[in-house]
Design a protein around this motif. Structure first.
Motif, PDB file in Angstrom:
ATOM      1  N   TYR A 169      24.091 -29.049  50.724  1.00 33.16           N
ATOM      2  CA  TYR A 169      22.938 -28.174  50.947  1.00 33.16           C
ATOM      3  C   TYR A 169      23.282 -27.069  51.950  1.00 33.16           C
ATOM      4  O   TYR A 169      22.874 -25.906  51.771  1.00 33.16           O
ATOM      5  CB  TYR A 169      21.750 -29.004  51.436  1.00 33.16           C
ATOM      6  N   HIS A 170      24.009 -27.418  53.015  1.00 34.01           N
ATOM      7  CA  HIS A 170      24.367 -26.371  53.973  1.00 34.01           C
ATOM      8  C   HIS A 170      25.304 -25.346  53.345  1.00 34.01           C
ATOM      9  O   HIS A 170      25.173 -24.136  53.591  1.00 34.01           O
ATOM     10  CB  HIS A 170      25.043 -27.014  55.199  1.00 34.01           C
ATOM     11  N   ARG A 171      26.239 -25.802  52.567  1.00 32.07           N
ATOM     12  CA  ARG A 171      27.170 -24.873  51.912  1.00 32.07           C
ATOM     13  C   ARG A 171      26.434 -23.923  50.973  1.00 32.07           C
ATOM     14  O   ARG A 171      26.723 -22.718  50.931  1.00 32.07           O
ATOM     15  CB  ARG A 171      28.209 -25.691  51.139  1.00 32.07           C
ATOM     16  N   HIS A 172      25.467 -24.477  50.263  1.00 28.73           N
ATOM     17  CA  HIS A 172      24.692 -23.632  49.355  1.00 28.73           C
ATOM     18  C   HIS A 172      23.873 -22.615  50.133  1.00 28.73           C
ATOM     19  O   HIS A 172      23.735 -21.450  49.719  1.00 28.73           O
ATOM     20  CB  HIS A 172      23.788 -24.511  48.497  1.00 28.73           C
ATOM     21  N   ALA A 173      23.310 -23.019  51.267  1.00 34.24           N
ATOM     22  CA  ALA A 173      22.521 -22.081  52.070  1.00 34.24           C
ATOM     23  C   ALA A 173      23.393 -20.955  52.602  1.00 34.24           C
ATOM     24  O   ALA A 173      22.986 -19.780  52.639  1.00 34.24           O
ATOM     25  CB  ALA A 173      21.853 -22.839  53.216  1.00 34.24           C
ATOM     26  N   ARG A 233      24.075 -18.417  49.890  1.00 39.66           N
ATOM     27  CA  ARG A 233      22.916 -17.557  49.632  1.00 39.66           C
ATOM     28  C   ARG A 233      22.785 -16.483  50.703  1.00 39.66           C
ATOM     29  O   ARG A 233      22.448 -15.335  50.404  1.00 39.66           O
ATOM     30  CB  ARG A 233      21.648 -18.410  49.559  1.00 39.66           C
ATOM     31  N   ARG A 234      23.041 -16.832  51.976  1.00 37.57           N
ATOM     32  CA  ARG A 234      22.944 -15.815  53.035  1.00 37.57           C
ATOM     33  C   ARG A 234      24.039 -14.766  52.874  1.00 37.57           C
ATOM     34  O   ARG A 234      23.832 -13.583  53.094  1.00 37.57           O
ATOM     35  CB  ARG A 234      23.048 -16.493  54.406  1.00 37.57           C
ATOM     36  N   ALA A 235      25.227 -15.242  52.474  1.00 42.30           N
ATOM     37  CA  ALA A 235      26.320 -14.283  52.290  1.00 42.30           C
ATOM     38  C   ALA A 235      26.042 -13.338  51.131  1.00 42.30           C
ATOM     39  O   ALA A 235      26.408 -12.152  51.168  1.00 42.30           O
ATOM     40  CB  ALA A 235      27.636 -15.033  52.064  1.00 42.30           C
ATOM     41  N   ALA A 236      25.388 -13.825  50.114  1.00 44.70           N
ATOM     42  CA  ALA A 236      25.053 -12.988  48.968  1.00 44.70           C
ATOM     43  C   ALA A 236      23.980 -11.985  49.348  1.00 44.70           C
ATOM     44  O   ALA A 236      23.935 -10.871  48.817  1.00 44.70           O
ATOM     45  CB  ALA A 236      24.588 -13.856  47.804  1.00 44.70           C
ATOM     46  N   ALA A 289      24.995 -26.506  40.717  1.00 45.05           N
ATOM     47  CA  ALA A 289      25.910 -25.801  39.814  1.00 45.05           C
ATOM     48  C   ALA A 289      25.188 -25.232  38.594  1.00 45.05           C
ATOM     49  O   ALA A 289      25.512 -24.126  38.135  1.00 45.05           O
ATOM     50  CB  ALA A 289      27.039 -26.755  39.372  1.00 45.05           C
ATOM     51  N   ARG A 290      24.230 -25.960  38.068  1.00 42.88           N
ATOM     52  CA  ARG A 290      23.510 -25.524  36.854  1.00 42.88           C
ATOM     53  C   ARG A 290      22.149 -24.920  37.154  1.00 42.88           C
ATOM     54  O   ARG A 290      21.409 -24.606  36.225  1.00 42.88           O
ATOM     55  CB  ARG A 290      23.331 -26.716  35.914  1.00 42.88           C
ATOM     56  N   GLN A 291      21.840 -24.763  38.456  1.00 46.03           N
ATOM     57  CA  GLN A 291      20.545 -24.189  38.861  1.00 46.03           C
ATOM     58  C   GLN A 291      19.378 -24.994  38.276  1.00 46.03           C
ATOM     59  O   GLN A 291      18.419 -24.457  37.733  1.00 46.03           O
ATOM     60  CB  GLN A 291      20.454 -22.719  38.415  1.00 46.03           C
ATOM     61  N   LEU A 292      19.453 -26.304  38.426  1.00 47.63           N
ATOM     62  CA  LEU A 292      18.422 -27.211  37.917  1.00 47.63           C
ATOM     63  C   LEU A 292      17.655 -27.794  39.101  1.00 47.63           C
ATOM     64  O   LEU A 292      18.058 -28.806  39.702  1.00 47.63           O
ATOM     65  CB  LEU A 292      19.057 -28.326  37.069  1.00 47.63           C
TER      66      LEU A 292
END
Length: 766
Positions: free
Chosen positions: A756-760, A763-766, A704-707
Motif C-alpha cells: 500500500y505504501h509503495r502504491h501511494a 501515485r504521488r510521483a505520477a 495490478a489490475r485496478q480491482l
C-alpha cells in the motif's frame, strides 16, 4: 383543358352505368352464386381502338338453359376502349379493372323475408295438412281405406312438388325449393305410414323403401335443377331415416351397409359438383357416422360381421378423404385458371372445413377399427406386440403423408401431416413395448422437428415437442421402474452406468437437438430470433441430464459429470447464444460448485478433521480436479454472459478457487503431518497462514489490475485471519505453532502495508 377532363369523366361514368346494367342481366342468369362473372359493356362509338383487355373466363355451367344465356351474353361482351391521355394533363389513364358487384338484397331483412318465412310457412302448412287429414279420418269425414289415405297423401306431396316447379319457372327459387321440399317430405311420410301405421300394412317394407328412395331421387334431381341445398338435405334425411323406420327386425347388415354406401356416394357426388354445398357434406358425414356407430356397437360382435365392418369403415374413410382431396384440387385448378394471385375467401373457407372434416374422419375411422380389433394382438410383454390396430394406424398415417405431398392446399397438407404424426404416435405403444416405445417417440420427435425446420411448419414442430414430452414422461416413470433397464452396462470410477442412464443421456441430447431445430434456418447463427420454445427445450434437456445423473451417480463423480455437461454447454455457447447455452452452463456450474463446496468438500473435511485422510494425494485427486475445472469454466463462461452478470460469476469462481486452496492445504497437512501427535492443530495454523498469503496475493493483484473490490475482499480476509489468530489460535494452539502463526501472519501483514505504501508513492510521483 378542364372542360376536356370533365367531358371524359362524364363519358366514363355513362359507360360504367351501362356495364352495371348488363352485369345485372348476367347475374340473374348465373344466379350470381356460381363461377366468375363476365364483364359486359356497351360498344362506344370510338374510332380508335387500343389493344383489348384479357377476356374474363366463364366457368362451365351444367344447366343447358343457363349455358344458352351465357352464350348470348358473351356475344355482347366487348372491351372498353380508352381515349388517349389529354396532353399536358400530367395523368395517364390505365385500363379499368373488372370489379365484383355485391349481390343485391343480401341483407338480414331480405333473408328473413324470402328464405325463413318460406320454409317456416311450408313446415306449418305441411303440419296443418297432416293434422287435418288425421282429424278428418278419426271423425269419419273421409271414409277412405288405408290404401286410399296413403294414395291421397302421396298425391298431396306430388301437388306440392308441381307447385314448386311452377313457382321456379317464375324465378322464385327459394319458395320453389320450399314447396318442393314439403312435397318430398309428405311423399316420404306417406310411404313410412303405409308400412308402419296400418295393420295389415298398405306397403311391404321393400315397396315402402323403394318409394322413399324414388322420392329422395326426385328431390335430389329437383335440388340440382333449382340449386337449393336444403331440398337435397331433406331428401337425404328421409333416405337415412328409412332403414330405422322400415326395419324388419332381421339382421340385414350387408343390405344396410350397401344402402349407406350408396347414400354416401350420392352425398360425395353432390358435394363435389356443388362446392358451396358444404353443409351437405357435413350432413352426410354425421348421418354416416351415427349409423356406423350404432351398427359397429351392436351387430359386428353379435353377428360376426367384423370383415364387413372393416371393409365399410375403409370405404367410408376413403370416400370422405377422396372427395375432400378432389374438391380442393378443383378449387385450386379454378383459381389457377382465373390467374388469381391469392386464394379467394371462399377457397379458404373450403380449406379449413375440409381439414377439420379430415381430422374427424380419421379419428372416427381409427376409433371404429380399435373397437373391432382391440385385444387381438399376437405379441407378449416384450419389445413387440404385433397388434393389428398398430398396422391400421400406420396405414392411415401413410395415406395422410401421401395426401400431404399431393394436395395443393397448405392448410390441408398441414392437417394431414399432423394426423400422420398423431397416428404414428398412437401406433408406437400398440406395436412396441418397454423401452422401444420411448426410443420410437424420440426418433419420431427428431424426424418431425427436422421436417418442421425444413418446411417452416410451426404445427409440426409443436407436435415434435409433444412427442419429446411424452418420451421424457415415460423415461422418468415407467422406464425407471423397468428392471431390464437397470442392468449395468459399464462400471467406471466407482459408479454404475446403467441402460436407463444411457437412455436418459440420449434423451437429453435429443431434446437439445429438437430445440435447435425449433429455430428458423435463418436465425441459427445469429443472436436474435424466435427462441422462446427453443430455449425451453434446451433447458428441458439440461434438466433431464442433471436429474438423471443425480438419480444414479453420487459423490465427486457426479460433480465431475455435471462439470463435463457444463463444458459441452460452454463449448456450444458461441453458436447457441439464441438457446441461452451460456446461461444454462453458468447455472449448472453454480449448482455443481455448491454441491462440490458442501457435500464433497466441507462435509468430508469435517468428518475427517481428527482422522487424517491418507488415501488421497494432495492436488492430484478427483476433488481437486473438479474444483479446478469449476473455477476455470466459470471464468470461461463469463465472456458469453451479459455485462451485469459477469461480476457475480467472477465472485463464484473466486469462492471456488479459495475453497479449493483451503481443501488442498488441509489435505496436504493430513498427508504429510499424519504422524504428528497434534496434526489437527497444524491444520488450524496452516489455514491462518494460507489466508494471510491469499490476502497478500489479492492485494497485489488488485493493485495490478485496478480491482478495488478485490482489494477490499483481501483486507476483509486479512481481518478475519487476524481475528482467528487472536481468538482461536491463541487459545488452542501450542506455543510453537502459536509463534509460527504470529510470525507468518505478522510478516504478511507487513508486506501488505509495504504494498500500500509503495502504491501511494507511485501515485504521488505520477
Amino acid at each position: 383543358m378542364a372542360d376536356a377532363v370533365l367531358d371524359r369523366l362524364d363519358e366514363l361514368a355513362a359507360r360504367i352505368m351501362g356495364m352495371e346494367s348488363r352485369l345485372g342481366a348476367v347475374e340473374q342468369a348465373l344466379d350470381w352464386r356460381r363461377g366468375v362473372r363476365p364483364l359486359r359493356v356497351e360498344k362506344p362509338p370510338m374510332a380508335v381502338m387500343p389493344p383489348p383487355l384479357p377476356p374474363t373466363i366463364i366457368q362451365p355451367v351444367n344447366e343447358p338453359a343457363i349455358e344458352a344465356v351465357l352464350l348470348n351474353a358473351a356475344e355482347e361482351v366487348q372491351t372498353v376502349p380508352l381515349k388517349p391521355a389529354v396532353a399536358g394533363s400530367g395523368r395517364a389513364h390505365s385500363s379499368p379493372r373488372p370489379s365484383r358487384t355485391r349481390t343485391p338484397d343480401r341483407t338480414l331483412e331480405a333473408t328473413i323475408g324470402r328464405n325463413w318465412t318460406s320454409w317456416i310457412g311450408a313446415i306449418v302448412v305441411v303440419l296443418g295438412v297432416l293434422f287435418f287429414l288425421k282429424y278428418a279420418w278419426d271423425q269419419g269425414w273421409l271414409a277412405m281405406s288405408p290404401a286410399m289415405r296413403v294414395t291421397t297423401a302421396i298425391a298431396t306431396g306430388i301437388t306440392f312438388g308441381a307447385a314448386g316447379a311452377w313457382v321456379h319457372r317464375r324465378d322464385m327459387r327459394v319458395l320453389a325449393g320450399t314447396l318442393t321440399g314439403a312435397g318430398v317430405a309428405i311423399v316420404m311420410a306417406a310411404f313410412f305410414a303405409g308400412h308402419t301405421m296400418f295393420d295389415p300394412p298398405v306397403f311391404s317394407a321393400q315397396v315402402a323403401m323403394a318409394g322413399v328412395c324414388a322420392a329422395a331421387a326426385a328431390g335430389i334431381w329437383r335440388a340440382l335443377r333449382m340449386n337449393v341445398m336444403s331440398l337435397a338435405i331433406i331428401a337425404l334425411l328421409g333416405a337415412y331415416l328409412a332403414p330405422a323406420i322400415l326395419r324388419s327386425g332381421r339382421d340385414e347388415s350387408l343390405s344396410l351397409i350397401g344402402y349407406l354406401a350408396a347414400l354416401a356416394t350420392v352425398g360425395w357426388t353432390l358435394a363435389y359438383l356443388k362446392p358451396r354445398w358444404g353443409a351437405l357434406r357435413w350432413f352426410v358425414w354425421t348421418c354416416t357416422s351415427l349409423w356406423m356407430s350404432a351398427w359397429v356397437i351392436w351387430f359386428p360382435m353379435r353377428g360376426l360381421h367384423k370383415p364387413l365392418a372393416m371393409i365399410a369403415i375403409a370405404y367410408f374413410f376413403a370416400g370422405f378423404m377422396g372427395e375432400a382431396f378432389l374438391t380442393l384440387h378443383r378449387a385450386f385448378r379454378i383459381r389457377d385458371e382465373n390467374d388469381e394471385s391469392a386464394v379467394p375467401g371462399f377457397a379458404g373457407v373450403v380449406e379449413n372445413s375440409l381439414a377439420t372434416l379430415s381430422m374427424l374422419t380419421t379419428a372416427a375411422a381409427f376409433a371404429a377399427f380399435y373397437a373391432l380389433l382391440r385385444g387381438t394382438g399376437l405379441g407378449g410383454p416384450g419389445l413387440f406386440h404385433l397388434d393389428p390396430v398398430a398396422a391400421v394406424a400406420v396405414g392411415l398415417a401413410a395415406l395422410h403423408a401421401m395426401t400431404a405431398l399431393a394436395t395443393p392446399s397448405r392448410q390441408f397438407a398441414r392437417s394431414s401431416i399432423l394426423q400422420a404424426a398423431a397416428l404414428v404416435t398412437i401406433a408406437v405403444p400398440l406395436a412396441l413395448g418397454q423401452v422401444a416405445i420411448t426410443l420410437a417417440w424420440l426418433l419420431l420427435a427428431v424426424a418431425l422437428a427436422a421436417l418442421g425446420w425444413r418446411r417452416e411448419n410451426r404445427a409440426v414442430r409443436v407436435w415434435s415437442v409433444l412427442l419429446l414430452a411424452l418420451a421424457l414422461a415415460r423415461l422418468f416413470t415407467l422406464d425407471l421402474m423397468d428392471a431390464s433397464l437397470q442392468t449395468v452396462v459399464l462400471h467406471a470410477g466407482g459408479q454404475d452406468v446403467t441402460a436407463w442412464l444411457i437412455l436418459a443421456w440420449i434423451t437429453a441430447a435429443l431434446a437439445h437437438g429438437v430445440g435447435w431445430l425449433m429455430l428458423p434456418a435463418s436465425s441459427q447463427s445469429t443472436v436474435k430470433g424466435p427462441s422462446t420454445g427453443a430455449k425451453g427445450l434446451a433447458m428441458l434437456g439440461t434438466l433431464a441430464f442433471v436429474l438423471a445423473s443425480a438419480m444414479t451417480w453420487h459423490g465427486v463423480a457426479l460433480t465431475l459429470l455435471w462439470t463435463v455437461g457444463a463444458t459441452a454447454l460452454v463449448a456450444l455457447a458461441r453458436w447457441g447464444r439464441t438457446l441461452a447455452y451460456a446461461e444454462q452452463a453458468a447455472v449448472l456450474l453454480c449448482v455443481a460448485a455448491m454441491k462440490w463446496l458442501t457435500l464433497d468438500g466441507l462435509q468430508t473435511i469435517a468428518a475427517g478433521w481428527n482422522q487424517p485422510a491418507l488415501s488421497m494425494w494432495p492436488i492430484f485427486n478427483s476433488m481437486a480436479l473438479a474444483g479446478a475445472l469449476l473455477a476455470a469454466l466459470l471464468l470461461w463462461v463469463r465472456r458469453w454472459l451479459d455485462e451485469e452478470v459477469r461480476p457475480t460469476v467472477a465472485v463464484a469462481a473466486g469462492i471456488v478457487a479459495f475453497a479449493l486452496a483451503n481443501f488442498e492445504t488441509l489435505r496436504t497437512v493430513d498427508y504429510f503431518a499424519a504422524n504428528f501427535a497434534d496434526f489437527a492443530t497444524a491444520k488450524v495454523v496452516a489455514l491462518s497462514v494460507l489466508w494471510a498469503v491469499i490476502g497478500l496475493a489479492a492485494v497485489i493483484i488488485g493493485f495490478a489490475r485496478q480491482l478495488r473490490p478485490l482489494r477490499y475482499a483481501a483486507l476483509g480476509l486479512l481481518g478475519v485471519t487476524l481475528a482467528k489468530i487472536l481468538l482461536v489460535d491463541l487459545a488452542q494452539v501450542r506455543p510453537v505453532y502459536r509463534i509460527l502463526s504470529f510470525l507468518a501472519v505478522g510478516g504478511l501483514l507487513l508486506c501488505v502495508s509495504f504494498v500500500y505504501h509503495r502504491h501511494a508513492e507511485e501515485r504521488r510521483a505520477a
